[in-house]
Design a protein around this motif. Structure first.
Motif, PDB file in Angstrom:
ATOM      1  N   LYS A 104      66.419  29.695  31.140  1.00  0.00           N
ATOM      2  CA  LYS A 104      65.098  29.127  31.375  1.00  0.00           C
ATOM      3  C   LYS A 104      64.971  28.820  32.860  1.00  0.00           C
ATOM      4  CE  LYS A 104      62.040  25.320  30.051  1.00  0.00           C
ATOM      5  NZ  LYS A 104      60.885  26.207  29.850  1.00  0.00           N
ATOM      6  N   ASN A 105      63.800  29.116  33.423  1.00  0.00           N
ATOM      7  CA  ASN A 105      63.658  28.903  34.860  1.00  0.00           C
ATOM      8  C   ASN A 105      63.679  27.414  35.203  1.00  0.00           C
ATOM      9  OD1 ASN A 105      60.949  27.944  34.438  1.00  0.00           O
ATOM     10  ND2 ASN A 105      60.244  30.066  34.374  1.00  0.00           N
ATOM     11  N   GLU A 106      64.212  27.126  36.388  1.00  0.00           N
ATOM     12  CA  GLU A 106      64.222  25.774  36.934  1.00  0.00           C
ATOM     13  C   GLU A 106      63.088  25.640  37.941  1.00  0.00           C
ATOM     14  OE1 GLU A 106      68.245  23.745  37.824  1.00  0.00           O
ATOM     15  OE2 GLU A 106      68.569  25.864  38.265  1.00  0.00           O
ATOM     16  N   VAL A 107      62.398  24.522  37.914  1.00  0.00           N
ATOM     17  CA  VAL A 107      61.385  24.231  38.923  1.00  0.00           C
ATOM     18  C   VAL A 107      62.078  23.535  40.092  1.00  0.00           C
ATOM     19  CG1 VAL A 107      59.303  22.921  39.460  1.00  0.00           C
ATOM     20  CG2 VAL A 107      59.518  24.076  37.253  1.00  0.00           C
ATOM     21  N   ILE A 108      62.090  24.197  41.235  1.00  0.00           N
ATOM     22  CA  ILE A 108      62.748  23.640  42.422  1.00  0.00           C
ATOM     23  C   ILE A 108      61.780  22.833  43.270  1.00  0.00           C
ATOM     24  CG2 ILE A 108      64.042  24.225  44.524  1.00  0.00           C
ATOM     25  CD1 ILE A 108      65.560  24.714  41.926  1.00  0.00           C
ATOM     26  N   LEU A 109      60.537  23.314  43.375  1.00  0.00           N
ATOM     27  CA  LEU A 109      59.558  22.651  44.235  1.00  0.00           C
ATOM     28  C   LEU A 109      58.165  22.812  43.639  1.00  0.00           C
ATOM     29  CD1 LEU A 109      58.627  21.368  46.978  1.00  0.00           C
ATOM     30  CD2 LEU A 109      58.560  23.697  47.892  1.00  0.00           C
ATOM     31  N   THR A 110      57.364  21.757  43.684  1.00  0.00           N
ATOM     32  CA  THR A 110      55.982  21.804  43.217  1.00  0.00           C
ATOM     33  C   THR A 110      55.047  21.319  44.321  1.00  0.00           C
ATOM     34  OG1 THR A 110      56.631  21.393  40.911  1.00  0.00           O
ATOM     35  CG2 THR A 110      54.338  20.977  41.493  1.00  0.00           C
ATOM     36  N   ASP A 111      53.986  22.088  44.550  1.00  0.00           N
ATOM     37  CA  ASP A 111      52.942  21.717  45.503  1.00  0.00           C
ATOM     38  C   ASP A 111      51.660  21.495  44.710  1.00  0.00           C
ATOM     39  OD1 ASP A 111      51.051  21.483  47.505  1.00  0.00           O
ATOM     40  OD2 ASP A 111      51.071  23.609  48.042  1.00  0.00           O
ATOM     41  N   ASP A 112      51.175  20.267  44.674  1.00  0.00           N
ATOM     42  CA  ASP A 112      49.975  19.942  43.903  1.00  0.00           C
ATOM     43  C   ASP A 112      48.737  20.246  44.743  1.00  0.00           C
ATOM     44  OD1 ASP A 112      48.347  19.071  41.889  1.00  0.00           O
ATOM     45  OD2 ASP A 112      48.576  16.941  42.355  1.00  0.00           O
ATOM     46  N   TYR A 113      48.597  21.519  45.157  1.00  0.00           N
ATOM     47  CA  TYR A 113      47.520  21.897  46.058  1.00  0.00           C
ATOM     48  C   TYR A 113      46.141  21.755  45.413  1.00  0.00           C
ATOM     49  CZ  TYR A 113      47.282  26.290  43.458  1.00  0.00           C
ATOM     50  OH  TYR A 113      47.136  27.227  42.470  1.00  0.00           O
ATOM     51  N   ARG A 114      46.070  21.802  44.079  1.00  0.00           N
ATOM     52  CA  ARG A 114      44.767  21.714  43.422  1.00  0.00           C
ATOM     53  C   ARG A 114      44.086  20.372  43.676  1.00  0.00           C
ATOM     54  NH1 ARG A 114      48.199  24.037  39.785  1.00  0.00           N
ATOM     55  NH2 ARG A 114      47.738  26.179  39.120  1.00  0.00           N
ATOM     56  N   GLN A 146      61.590  46.256  33.368  1.00  0.00           N
ATOM     57  CA  GLN A 146      61.291  45.186  32.429  1.00  0.00           C
ATOM     58  C   GLN A 146      60.632  44.012  33.146  1.00  0.00           C
ATOM     59  OE1 GLN A 146      64.884  44.063  30.404  1.00  0.00           O
ATOM     60  NE2 GLN A 146      65.208  46.077  29.497  1.00  0.00           N
ATOM     61  N   ASN A 147      59.644  43.407  32.494  1.00  0.00           N
ATOM     62  CA  ASN A 147      59.026  42.199  33.019  1.00  0.00           C
ATOM     63  C   ASN A 147      59.801  40.968  32.557  1.00  0.00           C
ATOM     64  OD1 ASN A 147      56.731  44.231  33.108  1.00  0.00           O
ATOM     65  ND2 ASN A 147      55.754  42.467  34.069  1.00  0.00           N
ATOM     66  N   PHE A 148      59.742  39.915  33.358  1.00  0.00           N
ATOM     67  CA  PHE A 148      60.322  38.640  32.948  1.00  0.00           C
ATOM     68  C   PHE A 148      59.610  37.518  33.693  1.00  0.00           C
ATOM     69  CE2 PHE A 148      62.636  39.506  36.815  1.00  0.00           C
ATOM     70  CZ  PHE A 148      62.950  38.266  37.354  1.00  0.00           C
ATOM     71  N   GLY A 149      59.881  36.293  33.263  1.00  0.00           N
ATOM     72  CA  GLY A 149      59.267  35.123  33.877  1.00  0.00           C
ATOM     73  C   GLY A 149      58.365  34.416  32.884  1.00  0.00           C
ATOM     74  N   ASP A 150      58.754  33.219  32.451  1.00  0.00           N
ATOM     75  CA  ASP A 150      58.000  32.525  31.406  1.00  0.00           C
ATOM     76  C   ASP A 150      57.113  31.412  31.960  1.00  0.00           C
ATOM     77  OD1 ASP A 150      59.922  30.765  32.199  1.00  0.00           O
ATOM     78  OD2 ASP A 150      60.713  30.343  30.202  1.00  0.00           O
ATOM     79  N   PHE A 151      56.814  31.461  33.258  1.00  0.00           N
ATOM     80  CA  PHE A 151      55.954  30.436  33.829  1.00  0.00           C
ATOM     81  C   PHE A 151      54.500  30.724  33.461  1.00  0.00           C
ATOM     82  CE2 PHE A 151      57.215  33.683  36.822  1.00  0.00           C
ATOM     83  CZ  PHE A 151      56.008  34.196  37.285  1.00  0.00           C
TER      84      PHE A 151
END
Length: 588
Positions: free
Chosen positions: A152-162, A107-112
């Motif tokens: 629901k997934n939690e965002v632990i870390l974000t890298d604004d590489y863009r 099964q697939n999962f991940g709502d990002f």
């Protein structure tokens, strides 16, 4: 001579303890016997793999999609991070309900919704499944008995590489955790070697390198704190160009990682490095990473043949100058260039023979830029380990993924090993990134009799073209005389887009049948002249590798290359003249 006899009283007292010891020893034996008999049967051909004697492999799933890293839960459920995010989810969960070794629930999962998902990390830590895209680390709580996380997934870390002012070439986000609640994440270099003009032949390197402030190292974060940015972490180590393979070794409580070395020495410095040197150098460094480690990028690279860190040519090096190379962290092992180490795992199980305990397994995904020599890597190696250091030479553990003897172009490989994880019974799981096959490797023999005889055949595998050092003359695949356009294509383009024009299936898009090639020739000329950065779509698939600018080439050279590409690999388009190139060049 009088013989000594234990007093009867001591014998009576010792009998219960002897009995307990015997029961424990028998219990261990029975446990091992039961374990072997509960392991599933291996496939007749071990799923196409060649393994040491008495090891078997069963294919758990044949094609879940381009698979990257993976993790295995304590109940045997398998979680795989896919390279891209699909509408049904960018992760895959698998369960074997009848214990035959084959997954019967997938099964697939991940709502990002990250458009540049580029999955590069997955680990289980304290009942959470952590996974990453190019710019975000997520986690979900694992619920006992439930295959798919229903939270629901939690965002632990974000890298604004863009929005990085330096670029975003090496944006992998592999993950690992220590025993004190810390998560470790690398921030790769945004370019090749911190040049003033990235990947321009002869362009000098910046000193000091400003990219090291936010890139080219490993950062330490709180594993349980949501919403972190890079500034919330601590720079743990620096001078490491690009990491995809790393693991925390719990035996000595230390971080270990493998560095992807720089690219294309001969294309950028043809007067200093031959195509052969560019194929085998620089070494892929196996590093012991402690807090404060500086491995020397971008100023230095490691040459495993000389056993030294040498000064990069962008900083005055010539393939011989050491400079201050000895002052930087030295690798435990320098593997041949461009093998692409993409996962590292320290084995903690008891199923395998004792020599594997706490040793390091490394998945070499395989090279893309070794032309005109055969591509290298595409196997899993093992490094025996004790007390924080290798105790012997590295070994071939699993080979045969590519299913071809000589890999001319990356696309020739039928499979490319990617992720490594261990199951609760000590079985080793390996993913590959072409179609998403997953293997489970098990040991069925006598652990006490495993030795040289079982390893002999694997030692012979080191003579195969994907592993051995290529012969400068005999292994040169570019022997015939080529047209100027083909010659320049091989020199400047073929390393990434491959000799067959099919790309590497990952970062670098195909030129065969590409609308970027056969469409408006001005668009193609512009890309060659000025480069391209960011995600593009080719033949319906996204790619996010960096195309460097080639304005340094003469108009005639670009015209020849363009004409060759537009009339090769099945393409049938018009030719390009030097005047065509000149008109596009003068618009900028």
């Amino acid at each position: 001579m009088n013989s000594f006899k234990f007093p009867a009283r001591l014998v009576r007292l010792a009998k219960p303890y002897l009995a307990v010891t015997l029961i424990l020893l028998l219990g261990i034996g029975f446990k091992r016997y039961d374990q072997i008999n509960t392991l599933p049967k291996g496939d007749p051909d071990n799923g196409g793999l060649t393994l040491p004697g008495d090891f078997e492999a069963v294919v758990v799933a044949d094609s879940v999609g381009s698979a990257r890293h993976l993790a295995v839960n304590q109940n045997g459920d398998i979680y795989v991070r896919l390279r891209r995010t699909w509408p049904q989810g960018g992760n895959v969960a698998l369960r074997d309900t009848d214990q035959d070794g084959k997954a019967d629930i997938i099964q697939n999962f991940g709502d990002f919704k990250d458009p540049d998902s580029y999955g590069t990390g997955m680990r289980i830590y304290k009942d959470y499944i952590y996974y990453s895209t190019a710019g975000v680390v997520y986690r979900n709580k694992l619920i006992p008995g439930s295959l798919i996380p229903n939270s629901k997934n939690e965002v632990i870390l974000t890298d604004d590489y863009r929005h990085s002012k330096h670029g975003s070439e090496h944006i992998a986000k592999p993950l690992t955790f220590d025993d004190e609640g810390h998560m470790y994440v690398p921030f790769g270099s945004p370019g090749d070697v911190c040049q003033l003009e990235n990947r321009k032949p002869g362009a000098p390197g910046q000193f000091p390198c400003p990219q090291l402030e936010e890139h080219g190292g490993v950062w330490q974060f709180d594993a349980n704190k949501p919403g972190q940015l890079q500034k919330d972490g601590k720079r743990y180590a620096t001078g490491i160009r690009s990491i995809v393979a790393m693991d925390w070794n719990h035996a000595d409580n230390t971080l270990y990682a493998l560095q992807h070395g720089r690219d294309n020495l001969t294309a950028t410095w043809p007067a200093l490095y031959s195509p052969w040197q560019s194929a085998v150098l620089p070494s892929e460094e196996f590093l012991k990473v402690k807090e404060g480690t500086d491995a020397g990028w971008p100023y230095y690279y490691y040459d495993h043949m000389q056993g030294k860190k040498l000064l990069n040519p962008e900083y005055g090096g010539d393939g011989k100058k050491e400079g201050k190379g000895k002052e930087y962290a030295q690798p435990l092992i320098g593997f041949p260039g461009h093998w692409a180490p993409n996962d590292l795992f320290f084995y903690t199980g008891d199923q395998f023979p004792a020599r594997y305990k706490n040793g390091a397994f490394i998945a070499f995904h395989g090279s893309t830029i070794r032309a005109p020599y055969p591509q290298g890597g595409y196997f899993v190696c093992f490094v025996p380990f004790k007390n924080g250091a290798p105790t012997g030479q590295w070994e071939v553990f699993a080979d045969g993924f590519a299913r071809v003897d000589t890999i001319v172009n990356t696309a020739d490989a039928k499979a490319r090993p990617m992720g490594i994880a261990m199951g609760p019974d000590g079985s080793l799981y390996i993913t590959e990134s072409v179609k998403g096959k997953i293997w489970r490797i098990m040991y069925k023999g006598d652990r006490n009799k495993f030795g040289t005889a079982q390893l002999a055949a694997m030692e012979e595998r080191k003579n195969r073209t994907n592993i051995k050092e290529p012969d400068i003359v005999k292994d040169d695949l570019q022997k015939r005389t080529m047209s100027l356009g083909e010659r320049n294509y091989k020199l400047y383009c073929g390393a990434c887009h491959q000799g067959d024009g099919k790309g590497d299936g990952s970062r670098f898009p195909p030129l065969a049948g590409s609308e970027w090639v056969t469409g408006d020739k001005k668009k193609m000329i512009d890309v060659i002249l000025n480069g391209l950065n960011g995600t593009i779509t080719v033949n319906g698939n996204p790619y996010n590798g960096v195309m460097p600018a080639h304005r340094f080439l003469k108009d005639e050279d670009i015209a020849q290359i363009s004409t060759y590409i537009r009339n090769s690999f099945g393409n049938k388009a018009g030719s390009v003249s030097a005047e065509d190139v000149r008109r596009v060049r003068n618009k900028h």
